[in-house]
Design a protein around this motif. Structure first.
Motif, PDB file in Angstrom:
ATOM      1  N   ILE A  77     -27.441 -46.837 -64.771  1.00 40.88           N
ATOM      2  CA  ILE A  77     -26.278 -46.951 -63.902  1.00 40.88           C
ATOM      3  C   ILE A  77     -26.179 -45.728 -63.000  1.00 40.88           C
ATOM      4  O   ILE A  77     -26.881 -44.726 -63.202  1.00 40.88           O
ATOM      5  CB  ILE A  77     -24.974 -47.130 -64.711  1.00 40.88           C
ATOM      6  CG1 ILE A  77     -24.694 -45.907 -65.583  1.00 40.88           C
ATOM      7  CG2 ILE A  77     -25.055 -48.383 -65.570  1.00 40.88           C
ATOM      8  CD1 ILE A  77     -23.362 -45.997 -66.336  1.00 40.88           C
ATOM      9  N   THR A  78     -25.309 -45.815 -62.008  1.00 46.81           N
ATOM     10  CA  THR A  78     -25.102 -44.720 -61.059  1.00 46.81           C
ATOM     11  C   THR A  78     -23.796 -44.005 -61.391  1.00 46.81           C
ATOM     12  O   THR A  78     -22.910 -44.564 -62.042  1.00 46.81           O
ATOM     13  CB  THR A  78     -25.051 -45.260 -59.624  1.00 46.81           C
ATOM     14  OG1 THR A  78     -23.992 -46.229 -59.526  1.00 46.81           O
ATOM     15  CG2 THR A  78     -26.375 -45.923 -59.250  1.00 46.81           C
TER      16      THR A  78
ATOM     17  N   GLY B 276     -22.243 -49.602 -59.089  1.00 47.22           N
ATOM     18  CA  GLY B 276     -23.281 -49.514 -60.119  1.00 47.22           C
ATOM     19  C   GLY B 276     -22.943 -48.592 -61.263  1.00 47.22           C
ATOM     20  O   GLY B 276     -23.789 -48.304 -62.104  1.00 47.22           O
TER      21      GLY B 276
ATOM     22  N   TYR C  27     -21.291 -51.379 -66.524  1.00 52.00           N
ATOM     23  CA  TYR C  27     -22.018 -52.574 -66.942  1.00 52.00           C
ATOM     24  C   TYR C  27     -21.277 -53.196 -68.113  1.00 52.00           C
ATOM     25  O   TYR C  27     -20.343 -52.615 -68.671  1.00 52.00           O
ATOM     26  CB  TYR C  27     -23.463 -52.240 -67.322  1.00 52.00           C
ATOM     27  CG  TYR C  27     -23.615 -51.460 -68.606  1.00 52.00           C
ATOM     28  CD1 TYR C  27     -23.932 -52.089 -69.804  1.00 52.00           C
ATOM     29  CD2 TYR C  27     -23.451 -50.070 -68.618  1.00 52.00           C
ATOM     30  CE1 TYR C  27     -24.078 -51.375 -70.981  1.00 52.00           C
ATOM     31  CE2 TYR C  27     -23.593 -49.345 -69.793  1.00 52.00           C
ATOM     32  CZ  TYR C  27     -23.903 -50.006 -70.968  1.00 52.00           C
ATOM     33  OH  TYR C  27     -24.039 -49.284 -72.131  1.00 52.00           O
TER      34      TYR C  27
ATOM     35  N   ALA D 226     -28.496 -43.498 -57.159  1.00 47.62           N
ATOM     36  CA  ALA D 226     -29.416 -44.589 -56.819  1.00 47.62           C
ATOM     37  C   ALA D 226     -30.637 -44.091 -56.064  1.00 47.62           C
ATOM     38  O   ALA D 226     -31.722 -44.660 -56.178  1.00 47.62           O
ATOM     39  CB  ALA D 226     -28.674 -45.646 -55.999  1.00 47.62           C
TER      40      ALA D 226
END
Length: 245
Positions: free
Chosen positions: A35-36, A41, A44, A153
């Motif tokens: 994940i970012t 992002g 989750y 990312a």
């Protein structure tokens, strides 16, 4: 303690007491999440499924993780960087619970590693002896570890091989460094040994030994051990390359 070790310990207890084992188990997905630190992002959904015939009380714990050059991890309880909801839930038999996991820490440029653990709280199960008398209580509990890697990312890993040696048992030891600013996933790499006469040997990523955690943080080093049986054809001096896919 891992799910497998706990299951083995429980099986050993059943064997020694002569008690029939009840069906208790959990499935979790995903096991690894990337994940970012910010944006859409940064979160989750983790699904915990109770595959047993009885309800299970499950608690989710979060740890900040550090990994040394042998791939061995160390854990510190983390309360500030990762938020999970719900933290604890009772999952009915053959049902699942969705847990929201979100990074809420500083939007740091360097990657951070976490272990998110789903632990079934122990259930005391009284047993009976063959003669019908009271027996010892059996504690049933399962623990499953999942990994969360947080990085921007745009960050990328890059592996440089800094040395190759042979262990006394014939294993090939590859010293590697992540020169990138993102994570290097060694299970997603092409690993090749090359001899002085030009012979090349491709090594499957699943066959290497990188310790408990196969991911290398930016700037970190890692020892990659290739079993002697896989490197037997590489006689004499060898070099190695690791290309991230």
């Amino acid at each position: 303690m891992t799910h497998r070790r706990l299951a083995a310990l429980f099986a050993a207890t059943i064997f020694m007491t002569g008690v029939t084992a009840p069906a208790h188990a959990m499935d979790i997905s995903p096991m690894v999440s990337k994940i970012t630190p910010t944006g859409s992002g940064a979160s989750y959904r983790m699904t915990i499924r109770n595959t047993s015939a009885m309800p299970a009380t499950v608690e989710v714990e979060v740890y900040r993780m550090q990994v040394d050059d042998k791939g061995e991890r160390s854990l510190v309880a983390e309360d500030n960087d990762i938020a999970v909801f719900p933290v604890q839930s009772v999952i009915p038999a053959n049902r699942e619970q969705v847990v929201q996991v979100r990074y809420i820490g500083d939007p740091a440029e360097e990657g951070r590693m976490y272990l998110v653990r789903a632990a079934q709280l122990p259930i005391n199960m009284p047993t009976t002896t063959a003669e019908g008398g009271a027996g010892a209580d059996v504690q049933v509990a399962f623990t499953i570890n999942t990994y969360v890697f947080v990085a921007p990312a745009r960050s990328r890993g890059a592996i440089d091989v800094t040395g190759v040696t042979r262990a006394p048992n014939g294993d090939v030891i590859v010293e590697a460094r992540n020169t990138g600013n993102g994570f290097a996933y060694l299970r997603e790499a092409k690993i090749t040994l090359k001899t002085t006469d030009g012979k090349t040997i491709d090594i499957a990523p699943a066959d290497i030994d990188v310790g408990q955690v196969s991911v290398v943080a930016g700037g970190a080093t890692r020892q990659v051990r290739i079993p002697a049986a896989l490197a037997a054809a590489a006689t004499g001096d060898v070099t190695a390359s690791i290309v991230l896919l």
